[in-house]
Motif scaffolding. Structure first.
Motif, PDB file in Angstrom:
ATOM      1  N   THR A 248     -31.785  10.896 -19.275  1.00 27.72           N
ATOM      2  CA  THR A 248     -32.807   9.703 -19.762  1.00 27.72           C
ATOM      3  C   THR A 248     -31.963   8.810 -20.473  1.00 27.72           C
ATOM      4  O   THR A 248     -30.683   8.935 -20.946  1.00 27.72           O
TER       5      THR A 248
ATOM      6  N   ASP B 211     -31.718   5.348 -22.952  1.00 27.05           N
ATOM      7  CA  ASP B 211     -32.320   5.104 -24.187  1.00 27.05           C
ATOM      8  C   ASP B 211     -32.423   3.317 -24.070  1.00 27.05           C
ATOM      9  O   ASP B 211     -31.575   2.840 -23.954  1.00 27.05           O
ATOM     10  N   GLY B 212     -33.925   2.995 -24.007  1.00 26.28           N
ATOM     11  CA  GLY B 212     -34.141   1.643 -23.743  1.00 26.28           C
ATOM     12  C   GLY B 212     -33.648   0.744 -24.912  1.00 26.28           C
ATOM     13  O   GLY B 212     -33.450  -0.095 -24.865  1.00 26.28           O
ATOM     14  N   SER B 213     -33.544   1.471 -26.084  1.00 20.97           N
ATOM     15  CA  SER B 213     -32.964   0.795 -27.331  1.00 20.97           C
ATOM     16  C   SER B 213     -31.591   0.329 -27.294  1.00 20.97           C
ATOM     17  O   SER B 213     -31.143  -0.291 -28.095  1.00 20.97           O
TER      18      SER B 213
ATOM     19  N   CYS C  36     -29.739   0.469 -23.875  1.00 22.06           N
ATOM     20  CA  CYS C  36     -29.395  -0.019 -22.626  1.00 22.06           C
ATOM     21  C   CYS C  36     -29.300  -1.658 -22.932  1.00 22.06           C
ATOM     22  O   CYS C  36     -30.226  -2.476 -23.232  1.00 22.06           O
TER      23      CYS C  36
ATOM     24  N   HIS D 143     -34.502   2.799 -15.131  1.00 21.87           N
ATOM     25  CA  HIS D 143     -35.508   3.959 -15.712  1.00 21.87           C
ATOM     26  C   HIS D 143     -35.146   4.034 -17.144  1.00 21.87           C
ATOM     27  O   HIS D 143     -34.224   4.591 -17.443  1.00 21.87           O
ATOM     28  N   LEU D 144     -35.761   3.479 -17.941  1.00 27.50           N
ATOM     29  CA  LEU D 144     -35.715   3.574 -19.518  1.00 27.50           C
ATOM     30  C   LEU D 144     -36.546   4.407 -20.152  1.00 27.50           C
ATOM     31  O   LEU D 144     -37.853   4.405 -19.602  1.00 27.50           O
ATOM     32  N   ASP D 145     -36.021   5.462 -21.021  1.00 29.96           N
ATOM     33  CA  ASP D 145     -37.132   6.117 -21.607  1.00 29.96           C
ATOM     34  C   ASP D 145     -38.006   7.054 -21.060  1.00 29.96           C
ATOM     35  O   ASP D 145     -39.079   7.496 -21.156  1.00 29.96           O
ATOM     36  N   GLU D 146     -37.434   7.475 -19.834  1.00 29.07           N
ATOM     37  CA  GLU D 146     -38.147   8.460 -18.886  1.00 29.07           C
ATOM     38  C   GLU D 146     -36.927   9.399 -18.352  1.00 29.07           C
ATOM     39  O   GLU D 146     -36.137   9.047 -17.791  1.00 29.07           O
TER      40      GLU D 146
END
Ligand code: F3S
Length: 65
Positions: free
Chosen positions: A4, A6-8, A10, A34-37
């Motif tokens: 996973t 972490d979009g916060s 990256c 692929h962020l947060d999945e």
């Protein structure tokens, strides 16, 4: 194994997909695609997944065993 991102965290450093291009992908802006999945690591790419995750300066990638 899954990973996973972490979009916060990256920030588009790009080391993940440069170090492990068959595991991680870039989006059009240089962030991890692929962020947060949770994403399945392809069979046989576990070592590359670790290398790419370890190369992220933001520690944005978490591996799930
Ligand atoms: Fe993002 Fe880290 Fe990759 S900041 S593009 S997950 S090296």
């Amino acid at each position: 194994m899954k990973y996973t991102v972490d979009g916060s965290l990256c920030s588009g450093h790009g080391r993940c997909y440069l170090l492990a291009p068959q595991t991680y992908e870039s989006d059009d802006d240089g962030f991890n695609r692929h962020l947060d999945e949770p994403v399945e690591v392809p069979a046989g790419r576990e070592g590359a997944a670790r290398t790419g995750a370890g190369g992220c300066p933001e520690r944005a990638i978490t591996l799930h065993l």
